[in-house]
Design an enzyme around this catalytic site. Structure first.
Site, short mmCIF file in Angstrom:
data_model
loop_
_atom_site.label_atom_id
_atom_site.label_comp_id
_atom_site.label_asym_id
_atom_site.label_seq_id
_atom_site.Cartn_x
_atom_site.Cartn_y
_atom_site.Cartn_z
N CYS A 70 86.05 0.69 34.39
CA CYS A 70 86.57 1.80 33.58
C CYS A 70 85.43 2.55 32.90
CB CYS A 70 87.61 1.31 32.56
SG CYS A 70 86.93 0.20 31.34
N THR A 71 84.35 1.82 32.56
CA THR A 71 83.18 2.51 32.00
C THR A 71 82.61 3.48 33.03
OG1 THR A 71 82.62 0.63 30.58
CG2 THR A 71 80.85 2.17 31.06
#
Lengths: 530, 431
Positions: free
Chosen positions: B208-209
């Site tokens: 997700c980063t």
């Protein structure tokens, strides 16, 4: 962590050059600046004896691309050379060893220039070679060496401020010793990344305080996403503020207070969110120990600040002007210039980039102040801003090698090593390798010395030491080699010396201060200042 | 030893320094069996070098210069231009050729009388019969998986009835100014697998980063590598050595970095991140290869006591002065290769089987990429054959305790095609 450049011009999209491709794996260690220093280096090797360790060292310097090397060696290649030296073959028999080794070493890297003396089979005139050659960056010599040649090299080293490296290898034993011309400062020491994090949480500056306050003014009412993406720097600044309010303005820098503060932060994490916890708060808790601390000077930097300039060369060097300016900065602000880098942490991209720019702006401001101070000082008029920036960025880890000129009394060092050994033996720690140094260096001018001759020479330098059982064993082991090298051991030492030479030439990482003794039997080394 | 190597050189003269040390006992090898008339161990030993890269080139030189006469070398790689700053047996015109072949030919030409047999293939292409012919195996590898494979093979080969089946394994490794030398006497002293936790895998950046909140140049590069490449498939498959492919990733990463105002994406960083490049220099390779070969010489000739039975590990650090730490690594009873006990494994009972399987890739004590798993009673999931995979696939989404009925202290066995000889045994501990 990365350098932040505010105005980002897109770099030209081209791949690496052929040279960058060839040197890729080393450029990742010492960058283009280190490579440029290597490429302008001019190295002299005065070779002797069985002649392998110096050649193995040069191999490890020719490969990364030193500019130029010269070998001085009057030996003629004989059959035993072919059993220990890889940079000779049977076609070399009867020829000058310096010439043959130079040729085979040059094959390793066409960009390196090699030279050798003597040019014909005649006695070597070392003085003449030194006066007619371009100035040497560094000189290596191997043992055994004639006392008059050693004196010539030492005189040259003093005159030209040239680092000298002596290397002695026999059988399973070796030592090498580096003589640097005076105190040798290194700015680009490459400390571990985690050591260099300096967030100034207990001494924040107004812009940082304001940024943190803006993000946390309604911390309780933030939605889960915003709360879960507060950078840990902001979280810690917020709870540190609350802590100081409750503790008469004191920061939790003592152990007990830290434990309690850590709990405060951990308890503030939300657990009723879908993830059942918050990564950013975990990061904050983990950072307390490292980042919530009173500013203190590293002892190595204290040594730089306290150093008294002793000679003309030091007075003229920009390093000392900058060091002095940084010291003034520290005296004034109670803190060093901010390094300005920010570790990665959970945050929205925009917020992180903004925080990064706050740290970087403060670092730039500190650099300007130091630069201004330096330029106002005698000798600092033309100081290079890039050098100031580098110093400020690494200030905590600047290191002075060969800081003192203390008289080195071999007997006293020996007594202290003996005393240490009594403790070491009691707890099963390795014992001093100084006996190896004593036995080997007793053969500095006489490689094939017998046990009795070694003992006599050791006793001459340190009365009584030759009766020590461990010195006697070392003498037996040295005599066993009869001046001969083992190729494997010379390969190891050739690697170790090359690393040290690279560190000295590039002024990166930290070279040994000043002697390394290696025991190929127990497979370990010891550093001693001798 | 007095044999003429065929070039008019007196062999006794040539090896004078080495033989003088070998034939003279010192204070530390008083018990050595050294005879003037018996067979010469250096003439008798057949030694295997695994890897002909940075360490391997040095090792071949060192072993030849230590008097070993019969050396084999395995390497499946070809020479790349970035090897030339340290792999000193290779020249510009060798780029593209087999490392094992060029290295062998070079050393044989320089050092007359040594025979080096190159094998341009994988270590997994050979079986026990091949490895049985050697007296010592010495590794200069950059791959953990290859180290684990040869280690498991050598441990498995040991037959208590046959002392010749025990092959000392010497292992070297480097990174920048640091390195290490290890000596293993398989089944007797700690093996490579006992020390697996030294190679704890780097924590991966959460997807997700990469996808939503990149902050570092590496995040942009990994996004290009993992996400953009898959979406756009600019070439049929990613070749990390193809400059065109790296350039594509670099441009993608750079665009993304500019979008988020993140500085620092360069070609060099892109290549380093995607290929996980470890800095490597000639001098560190010289230190570690020299140290490994010194141990081989000591083991073969008894000229001095070797590492192994007491201290067995030497780590070297040249970043700050010169520092060695030489110590005794302890054998582990729950080692998957040379131990017999199961390792405790902390798991969340609410994990699905898929989550458990994925955790083995990053678990420092396992590091398995394609795990299959079973209990004593039943098979939970098998990667192969396809029919079994299909039958067991529904288990992947079941929870460990409630779905599969696993209990505290249950023993499970995990296998992986990378290590066909091994079964990793774990005891579940619920967290």
């Amino acid at each position: 962590m990365t350098e932040i450049v505010m105005t980002q011009t897109p770099p030209i999209l081209h791949g690496p050059s052929e040279k960058e491709k060839k040197y890729d794996r080393q450029l990742r260690l010492w960058a283009a600046s280190g490579q440029a220093a290597l490429e302008s280096a001019n190295i002299l090797l005065v070779n002797s004896g069985t002649g392998t360790v110096g050649i193995e060292t040069l191999k490890n310097l020719v490969l990364p691309g030193i500019g130029r090397f010269t070998i001085v060696d009057d030996a003629v290649v004989d059959e035993p050379d072919l059993g220990v030296n890889f940079f000779l073959d049977e076609s070399c028999l009867g020829k000058l060893r310096s010439q043959c080794c130079t040729q085979l070493l040059q094959e390793l890297n066409p960009e390196v220039k090699g030279d050798c003396y003597p040019k014909s089979k005649a006695a070597v005139d070392l003085n003449n070679i030194l006066t007619t050659s371009p100035t040497f960056t560094l000189i290596m010599y191997t043992m055994p060496i004639k006392p008059e040649d050693l004196a010539t090299l030492e005189a040259y080293g003093r005159q030209h401020c040239t680092p000298l490296v002596s290397i002695h290898t026999a059988g399973f034993y070796s030592y090498f010793r580096i003589s640097l011309p005076g105190a040798f400062p290194i700015v680009d020491t490459h400390p571990d990344a985690e050591k260099t994090v300096d967030l100034r949480l207990t001494q924040p500056w107004p812009e940082l305080v304001q940024f943190a306050e803006e993000m946390t003014q309604d911390i309780e009412s933030l939605d889960d996403h915003a709360h879960g993406h507060l950078p840990y720097v902001v979280i810690l600044l917020y709870y540190l503020g609350k802590w100081r309010d409750a503790h008469n303005g004191a920061n939790p820098t003592e152990y007990k207070a830290k434990v309690e503060f850590r709990k405060t932060v951990a308890d503030a994490a939300r657990t009723d969110n879908p993830e059942g916890g918050e990564e950013n708060f975990q990061e904050a808790v983990a950072a307390v120990n490292r980042s919530v601390k009173a500013q203190s000077l590293e002892p190595t930097l204290r040594e730089v600040f306290d150093h008294e300039l002793s000679n003309e060369a030091e007075l003229r060097s920009s390093f000392w002007v900058i060091a002095n300016a940084v010291k003034k900065f520290h005296d004034k602000h109670g803190a060093l210039p901010l390094p300005g880098s920010l570790p990665d942490m959970k945050a929205e991209s925009k917020v992180y980039v903004k925080l990064q720019s706050i740290y970087k702006a403060k670092a730039r401001k500190d650099v300007s102040e130091v630069l201004e101070t330096a330029r106002a000082m005698a000798g600092g008029e033309d100081v290079d801003p890039a050098e100031v920036e580098m110093f400020c960025k690494n200030a905590s880890f600047v290191k002075l090698v060969n800081a003192t000129t203390d008289g080195r009394d071999l007997s006293k060092i020996y007594d202290s090593e003996k005393a240490n050994d009594e403790l070491a033996e009691a707890v099963g720690m390795p014992l001093s390798l100084m006996p190896i140094y004593l036995a080997l260096s007793a053969t500095s001018h006489n490689a094939a010395a017998t046990i009795d001759e070694i003992k006599a020479e050791v006793s001459r330098r340190i009365p009584g030491a030759a009766d020590d059982m461990r010195v006697l064993q070392a003498a037996q082991e040295v005599a066993r080699a009869a001046g001969g090298e083992l190729h494997d051991l010379s390969a190891v030492i050739g690697g170790m010396v090359a690393q040290e030479v690279i560190k000295i030439i590039t002024k990166q990482y930290i070279p040994i201060d000043n002697t390394c003794i290696f025991d190929g039997i127990s497979s370990r080394c010891q550093a001693l200042r001798l | 030893m007095a044999v003429d190597a065929g070039v008019g050189i007196n062999e006794a003269n040539r090896w004078r320094y080495l033989n003088h040390i070998r034939k003279t006992k010192g204070p530390f090898n008083e018990d050595a069996e050294i005879s003037e008339d018996g067979p010469d161990p250096l003439q008798q030993s057949k030694i295997l070098v695994i890897g002909a890269g940075g360490l391997g080139c040095e090792m071949l030189k060192n072993l030849a210069m230590s008097g070993f006469k019969d050396i084999h070398v395995i390497d499946m790689d070809t020479i790349d231009i970035s090897n030339l700053n340290r792999q000193f047996l290779f020249r510009q015109h060798d780029v593209g050729k087999s490392k094992a072949e060029v290295a062998s030919a070079f050393v044989m030409k320089r050092v007359k009388g040594v025979k080096i047999t190159p094998h341009n293939c994988k270590i997994q292409d050979f079986d026990e019969d091949f490895y049985k012919q050697f007296q010592i195996v010495i590794c200069g590898l950059d791959s953990i998986e290859a180290r684990r494979w040869i280690n498991a093979t050598l441990v498995n080969m040991v037959d208590d009835e046959d002392p010749d089946s025990l092959k000392p394994l010497i292992d070297g490794g480097t990174e920048g100014f640091k390195g290490q030398t290890r000596v293993v006497f398989p089944t007797i002293t700690p093996c490579i697998e006992c020390q697996l936790d030294l190679y704890a895998p780097r924590a991966a950046v959460p997807l997700c980063t990469l996808a939503t909140i990149p902050r570092q140049p590496e995040h942009c590069i990994e996004w290009a590598h993992i996400i953009a490449w898959d979406q756009e498939k600019p070439f049929p498959s990613l070749d990390k050595d193809d400059p065109e492919h790296i350039t594509w990733l670099y441009e993608k990463a750079l665009n993304r970095a500019q979008e988020f105002n993140i500085p620092g994406v360069t070609y060099s960083l892109t290549q380093g991140t995607v290929k996980n490049i470890i800095p490597a220099i000639a001098s560190t390779n010289a230190i570690i290869a020299g140290s490994c070969c010194l141990e081989a010489l000591k083991i073969a000739t008894q000229a001095a006591p070797s590492l192994g039975f007491n201290d067995n590990f030497m780590s070297y650090d040249g970043t700050e002065g010169v520092y060695t730490n030489t110590f005794k690594y302890e054998k582990k009873d729950d080692c998957a290769v040379c131990g017999s006990l199961a390792k405790p494994l902390k798991v969340d009972p609410n994990w699905t089987l898929r989550e458990l399987l994925e955790s083995f890739a990053t678990n420092a004590a396992a590091q398995l990429k394609k795990p299959s798993i079973r209990t004593e009673e039943k098979t939970l999931y098998m990667q192969f054959p396809p029919s079994l995979e299909e039958t067991t696939r529904p288990n992947l989404d079941k929870k460990l305790r409630d779905g599969l009925g696993l209990v505290e202290k249950q023993e499970i066995a995990v296998t992986d095609p990378a290590f066909p000889l091994l079964s990793f045994k774990f005891i579940l501990r619920f967290s």
